[in-house]
Scaffold this motif. Structure first.
Motif, PDB file in Angstrom:
ATOM      1  N   ASP A   1       0.840  -1.191   0.000  1.00 49.78           N
ATOM      2  CA  ASP A   1       0.000   0.000   0.000  1.00 49.78           C
ATOM      3  C   ASP A   1       0.880   1.247   0.000  1.00 49.78           C
ATOM      4  N   ARG A   2       0.242   2.413   0.117  1.00 51.61           N
ATOM      5  CA  ARG A   2       1.000   3.658   0.019  1.00 51.61           C
ATOM      6  C   ARG A   2       1.959   3.847   1.183  1.00 51.61           C
TER       7      ARG A   2
ATOM      8  N   GLN B   1       4.775   0.901 -10.103  1.00 56.12           N
ATOM      9  CA  GLN B   1       3.518   1.451  -9.630  1.00 56.12           C
ATOM     10  C   GLN B   1       2.363   0.866 -10.436  1.00 56.12           C
TER      11      GLN B   1
ATOM     12  N   HIS C   1      -7.575   3.399  -2.338  1.00 60.77           N
ATOM     13  CA  HIS C   1      -6.158   3.684  -2.528  1.00 60.77           C
ATOM     14  C   HIS C   1      -5.950   4.195  -3.959  1.00 60.77           C
TER      15      HIS C   1
END
Length: 733
Positions: A384-385, A459, A466
């Protein structure tokens, strides 16, 4: 709950099905009408084509038999000559063959020969007669003791490819021996089973044999024919030319296959053997259109099956369209009607199928993505980020020695050494790269093992709130790095090993050179003794021998001298390979003029036209290059001895897009089929009594050229001269 669209069957809607059924009915009806017409027309055309093919087959078979009858008459003429003369001379046999003019009138025949039937005692007596008459020993090929021999003693016309067949024992080939035995027992001409290759460069063929009995009398008792047999007159011929003269022109669309199915007159002969053509693909297969016809012919003790095939007749032979053209037009019209009905029926169903595929595309894309990550052999994880692991495959779990469930929610950077500072710097570098980022890190596993891994960040779009998620690929490169380190360690020892092998090779060459000189010295001592004692016997006790004995002593001395020359040639060729190479600029034009002046001085009576191009310069060892050039020009001088006017040229030529040096002459030349023997030691393409030499000159030339980094080729034409092209470096180094 499924939507109404999903509840419908996967096929087309009901109106489309009715349209498909109507299109099929139209197609079936129209094709039925075409089939009714085609059935009657096809039977009539097939019967007519079979009749035409049978007539063609009769004509081809008659021409084949006529050719075989002509060959039999030729062999019978040879039998008559042998009956009139106890043993004809080579000149008489040549006159008979020349009178037939075989190359022009019978191009398929390779020659006319006579094979004598000899017992071991008769063979020894015949060899003694030949030795007294020609001063040469008649040799049997292959050598060995056998109860019966059938060597070729007369052969015309002799060519470069067939000259060495004299002395060949034809009874050693099973197919030929069977035909010869059948001819002897039946007192008639017999033919062999197909022979795979008649001689070098020629395909399959046959040999016809006619028995020859002493005094021209054929015994009525088959058992007595063996004792009365003197030999066989044989005529070998090529199958391709033999069959080609019997077939009609190419426009007749006729193919022929000949199969040998054994011997005898019954129906159960030996196994089948394809005679013509040898390549199975050259005869149309069973799935090829046309008509076929086969017949079995009894030919001089063999049974041949002749398979004929004739392709379909051209459209012009059957009117404007012909039966097949009318069928094609009917089928085409039926298909057009069917296509119109199908286009109307498919319009609605195509739109529905395209919509269904588009609605299912998103689900399949998601499934492929998940399956690609889960079952990949390389470790992969979705982050995740914040850098937490939200999904991991089994390959990554195996690298980390943990289950996928234990990895969920962990910070990915915590798995590596370097601390928080290094993880932050790596995050900034990834953000600056914008797309794909690669780095090598140390992985610290929970079991304490440290591994080297290669990370690739990319990416990918995310979901569930998200905006972006990262896909990271983890590849364990620890074993590869260790292997590279081992390779580097091995390479460090390579130079020392190469130097050691070089010293060992140098010592081996020195020992080989010493061994060669020692052997040559030890061989010369007994040779000098043989030559000296034979000379003393000839001078002091020559009167005690007759002419034959003195001839034997002369042969002993000549053989000793010949062996001495071979030893010198071997030493000379070994020096070419071992001598040190000193490169320097050379003027080949001046060197060639000096060599030709020496040859002219040694033979002042000869008149040779020389063409030496000026300004030919190369780099090389002067001694070796002069030796090489002397051998090439000396061969040109020697082999133009019987040519008037003789011409020798040395020049630079353009060949295959490169510049070559060429020595050319218009002498006796050679057959290009034997060009591979030119540069082998002691390989000669001409008899030693015609042109002197040891057979090592061109072998030395090849070694000298290759030591200078060049290549050499030879081309020749019998009685049309020879050309030798070679390359040498233009600059030192």
């Amino acid at each position: 709950m499924a939507t109404p669209d999903h509840d419908m069957p996967s096929g087309e809607p009901l109106p489309a099905r009715h349209g498909y059924m109507l299109a099929v009915l139209v197609l079936v009806a129209s094709l039925t009408l075409v089939a009714v017409y085609a059935t009657g027309a096809g039977h009539r055309e097939l019967a007519l084509a079979e009749a035409r093919l049978a007539a063609e087959a009769d004509q081809v078979t008659a021409r084949l038999r006529q050719q075989l009858l002509t060959y039999e008459l030729i062999t019978r003429g040879g039998v008559s000559l042998l009956a009139a003369v106890d043993r004809p001379s080579a000149r008489q046999w040549r006159n008979y063959a020349d009178g037939l003019d075989l190359p022009t009138r019978f191009p398929a025949m390779l020659g006319l020969c006579y094979a004598a039937a000899l017992s071991p005692a008769q063979l020894q007596e015949f060899q003694l007669e030949q030795r007294d008459a020609t001063r040469t020993l008649f040799r049997i090929d292959p050598a060995g003791a056998r109860p019966q021999y059938g060597p070729i003693v007369l052969l015309e016309p002799k060519t470069f490819g067939t000259a060495d067949l004299v002395g060949f024992d034809m009874l050693t080939v099973p197919a030929q021996a069977a035909a010869m035995e059948a001819a002897r027992a039946s007192a008639t001409a017999r033919i062999t089973a197909p022979l795979a290759r008649m001689q070098e460069g020629i395909g399959p063929g046959l040999v016809i044999y006619a028995p020859v009995y002493r005094n021209g009398i054929v015994p009525s008792n088959p058992m007595a024919r063996t004792a009365a047999l003197a030999g066989w007159v044989c005529a070998p011929f090529r199958l391709d030319l033999f069959v080609a003269r019997a077939l009609p022109g190419a426009d007749r669309n006729l193919s022929l296959r000949i199969v040998d199915i054994g011997e005898g007159e019954g129906e159960d002969g030996g196994g089948e053997s394809a005679m013509f053509p040898i390549d199975p693909s050259a005869f149309p297969g069973a799935d090829v259109d046309g008509v076929r016809h086969s017949r079995v012919e009894h030919v001089y003790g063999r049974r041949w099956r002749l398979d004929f095939h004739q392709g379909p007749a051209r459209a012009g032979d059957a009117g404007l369209l012909g039966p097949e053209g009318t069928i094609y037009v009917g089928v085409l019209a039926s298909l057009l009607l069917f296509a119109l009905a199908m286009i109307l029926a498919r319009t609605q169903s195509r739109a529905q199928r395209i919509a269904a595929r588009m609605s299912d595309s998103y689900r399949r894309s998601e499934l492929r993505f998940r399956s690609a990550i889960r079952f990949s052999a390389i470790g992969k994880a979705l982050l995740d980020r914040e850098g937490r692991i939200i999904d991991a495959n089994l390959a990554l779990a195996d690298i980390l020695r943990a289950s996928p469930e234990e990895l969920m929610g962990r910070f990915f950077s915590s798995l590596f050494t370097g601390g928080v500072g290094k993880a932050a710097a790596e995050g900034r570098a990834r953000a600056a790269s914008g797309s794909v980022y690669r780095v090598t890190r140390e992985l610290h596993r929970d079991d304490g093992d440290i591994r080297q891994v290669h990370l690739t960040y990319a990416q990918v779009p995310g979901d569930h709130g998200h905006d972006l998620a990262s896909l990271v690929q983890v590849e364990d490169i620890t074993d590869r790095l260790r292997a590279e380190a081992q390779v580097l360690a091995l390479n460090r020892t390579l130079e020392a090993r190469v130097a050691l092998r070089t010293r060992e090779l140098t010592r081996a060459n020195e020992e080989l050179e010493s061994f060669a000189y020692t052997i040559s010295h030890d061989l010369r001592a007994p040779l000098r003794a043989i030559d000296g004692f034979s000379r003393m016997v000839s001078e002091r006790h020559g009167d005690a021998f007759d002419e034959v004995g003195r001839g034997y002593l002369a042969r002993v001395r000549a053989a000793a001298a010949r062996m001495g020359e071979l030893i010198d040639a071997l030493l000379k060729m070994s020096r070419v390979s071992r001598s040190e190479l000193r490169r320097e600029p050379l003027d080949l034009s001046a060197m060639a003029e000096d060599i030709m002046a020496e040859l002219q001085q040694g033979d002042p009576d000869r008149s040779v036209v020389l063409d030496i191009e000026p300004g030919l310069r190369v780099s090389g060892d002067s001694t070796l290059v002069r030796n090489m050039l002397g051998n090439l020009l000396g061969n040109a001088w020697k082999f133009t001895r019987d040519t008037d006017p003789a011409r020798i040229a040395f020049r630079r030529v353009e060949h295959a897009g490169e510049h070559w040096l060429e020595v050319a002459d218009n002498g006796i030349g050679f057959d290009q089929a034997y060009a591979g023997k030119l540069f082998r030691p002691f390989q000669r393409l001409h008899a030693a009594d015609e042109f002197a030499g040891e057979g090592v000159g061109l072998a030395s030339v090849k070694r000298i050229v290759e030591r200078h980094g060049g290549v050499i080729t030879g081309e020749g034409v019998p009685d049309g001269g020879a050309r030798f092209r070679f390359t040498l470096p233009d600059e030192p180094g």
